[in-house]
Every structure is written in structure tokens, then in C-alpha cells.
Design an enzyme around this catalytic site. Structure first.
Site, PDB file in Angstrom:
ATOM      1  N   GLU A 140      -8.345   7.895   5.755  1.00  0.00           N
ATOM      2  CA  GLU A 140      -8.170   9.357   5.744  1.00  0.00           C
ATOM      3  C   GLU A 140      -9.341  10.043   6.457  1.00  0.00           C
ATOM      4  O   GLU A 140      -9.140  10.962   7.258  1.00  0.00           O
ATOM      5  CB  GLU A 140      -8.078   9.885   4.311  1.00  0.00           C
ATOM      6  N   ASN A 191      -9.101  12.093   9.939  1.00  0.00           N
ATOM      7  CA  ASN A 191      -9.526  13.494  10.011  1.00  0.00           C
ATOM      8  C   ASN A 191     -10.464  13.724  11.192  1.00  0.00           C
ATOM      9  O   ASN A 191     -10.327  14.709  11.925  1.00  0.00           O
ATOM     10  CB  ASN A 191     -10.268  13.896   8.727  1.00  0.00           C
ATOM     11  N   ARG A 246       1.041  16.381   9.302  1.00  0.00           N
ATOM     12  CA  ARG A 246      -0.077  16.006   8.437  1.00  0.00           C
ATOM     13  C   ARG A 246       0.236  16.532   7.044  1.00  0.00           C
ATOM     14  O   ARG A 246       0.651  17.676   6.891  1.00  0.00           O
ATOM     15  CB  ARG A 246      -1.406  16.593   8.931  1.00  0.00           C
TER      16      ARG A 246
END
Lengths: 144, 119
Positions: free
Chosen positions: A49, A53, A107
């Protein structure tokens, strides 16, 4: 200066294929502590994650490197994922569950929520125009 | 990461395998959209049995495909035994629009049929 039992620094360009690389590196770094499958999956998911990002948001406009810095002290693994990308102007909003600045890219807006859930601690530092640093830690169980 | 599509009667089975992240979701999304659009897919089982890892990109992938399928009045079911993957899917409230089941039989039942004599 605090002494760590081991450290690792990897740096790679912000290409999505490196999300898998970061997961494998962190898995290998934690391996000597003999983590459970569940603990490993938690760390892999959180790293995935954070790195995603950095690639999708940090370097949305432009390119650069992502760094994953891991430290181990006794049973605790510390993971830092940083980029020198665009930074986050409102960290509180970015960390809200389901908030995403990129709904068109499908997302889910759960990156930080997953990091918080799967790790013991999460800290986010960011400066607009300078980049973002995500610090996470997880203490592994001794009972195996 | 892999994707295999099979058809059993009116039910489409999408077998996913390997690691499902933002990177691997890109080609899978394209392939799924082609199949969904071409066949006007209405009944779908997403089989996660062979998925070894999934992060939040999987939620986006599923909800995005669900929206496409729901346009034709379709239904989707997720076949998944992994507690970790289920936990992530539930964090994204995926179960509110697609039931998550643990056996193929349950999956067919949710779509209103059986594995041997589909709808």
C-alpha cells in the site's frame, strides 16, 4: 545512537512492477525472525500500500525514486517508505478511510487504513513539493 | 498474476491467480472488461482460490467490474477462503454488493443455480 540488529535500504524507480520487489525484500528481511504467515502477509500488504501510494500519488506527475528502509531491533520490524514526490497537503483527509484523490483509477481509498490495521503503528510525514515518508512498525509474536 | 476465463452454462468463472496488486491489476482489468463487454456477462464467479496475495487494488478491481456487470443487471459472487483477503475485501465493503462464499456450490446457489445444472 540506537543500535539495530539489522538494517536494509532499497531504492528503486517509481515503476509499478517494483511493488512486488518491495514486498519480497521486506519478507526476506523479516525472515530471520521466523514470522508467522499472517504477520508476513500483514507486513507485505502494508508495504504494498505504501509503495503503491508513492508511485500513484507521490509521483503522479513526474518520476523519481522510492526508498524502503527497514530496521530490526529484537522482535520489532520498523519500515519506512519514502518518496521525493508531490507531498500531501492535507494528511488528515488523506488518511480518512475511503478518501481517494484518484477515484477514476479505481483506487479504494483504503491504503492508510490497511497500513494502520495491519501494523502496530503508523506515522505519516509529508511536505508539499518535497515528498512523503510513511513510518510503520510491527512487533512479531514470540510464540511460534 | 494470471487470469483464466471459463463459461459454465450462463455462468462466467474468472479464475485469478498469483499476486493481485496495483501493477498486476492493470492487464487483468483490461482483459476482464473485454470479456464482460463482449459477452454481456450477467452471472459471474470471481474465484480467488489461487490468489496468494491481494492489497486494496483488488477492491478497486472488483467494484469496478461489478459496476460494469450491474449495468446489464448482472450478479457477481466471490469465491474466497483466505481470511486475510476476506478481511481486505470487507474493509472495502465489497460484500455489500457481491456475496463472499467459500465453496463453489454456495457460489452457484447465490447465482440461482447449481454447478451441474446451471440456470
Amino acid at each position: 545512537m540506537e543500535q539495530y540488529d539489522n538494517t536494509m535500504l532499497i531504492r528503486f524507480p517509481a515503476k509499478s512492477e517494483n511493488e512486488g520487489l518491495a514486498r519480497v525484500a521486506v519478507t526476506a528481511f523479516a525472515a530471520p525472525l521466523d514470522p508467522t504467515v499472517s504477520e508476513l502477509t500483514d507486513m507485505k500488504t502494508a508495504v504494498s500500500e505504501a509503495v503503491t501510494n508513492a508511485i500513484v500519488h507521490g509521483y503522479a506527475k513526474g518520476t523519481g525514486d522510492v526508498e524502503v528502509f527497514c530496521q530490526r531491533k529484537e522482535e520489532t520490524i520498523y519500515i519506512m517508505v519514502s518518496d521525493k514526490g508531490c507531498g500531501i497537503s492535507d494528511i488528515t483527509q488523506a488518511m480518512e478511510p475511503l478518501y481517494t484523490s484518484k477515484p477514476e483509477q479505481e483506487r479504494a481509498g483504503l491504503g492508510f487504513t490497511i497500513m494502520e490495521t495491519f501494523m502496530d503503528s503508523l506515522e505519516v510525514e509529508s511536505k508539499v513539493g518535497e515528498g512523503t515518508c510513511v513510518k510503520m512498525a510491527k512487533k512479531l509474536s514470540k510464540l511460534r | 498474476m494470471g487470469l483464466e476465463c471459463k463459461k459454465n452454462g450462463t455462468v462466467f468463472l474468472f479464475y485469478l491467480s498469483g499476486e493481485l496488486d496495483h501493477h498486476s491489476c492493470i492487464p487483468i482489468r483490461e482483459e476482464l472488461d473485454k470479456v464482460i463487454c463482449h459477452y454481456h456477462v450477467k452471472r459471474v464467479i470471481f474465484d480467488f482460490s489461487a490468489v496468494s496475495f491481494m492489497d486494496s487494488a483488488g477492491i478497486g478491481l472488483l467494484l469496478g467490474r461489478y459496476r460494469e456487470i450491474a449495468k446489464f443487471g448482472g450478479k457477481c459472487v466471490i469465491l474466497c477462503e483466505s481470511e486475510k483477503i476476506k478481511k481486505i475485501l470487507q474493509m472495502g465493503s465489497v460484500q455489500l454488493v457481491m456475496p463472499i462464499v467459500e465453496t463453489k456450490q454456495e457460489a452457484y446457489e447465490k447465482l440461482g443455480g447449481t454447478e451441474n445444472g446451471t440456470i
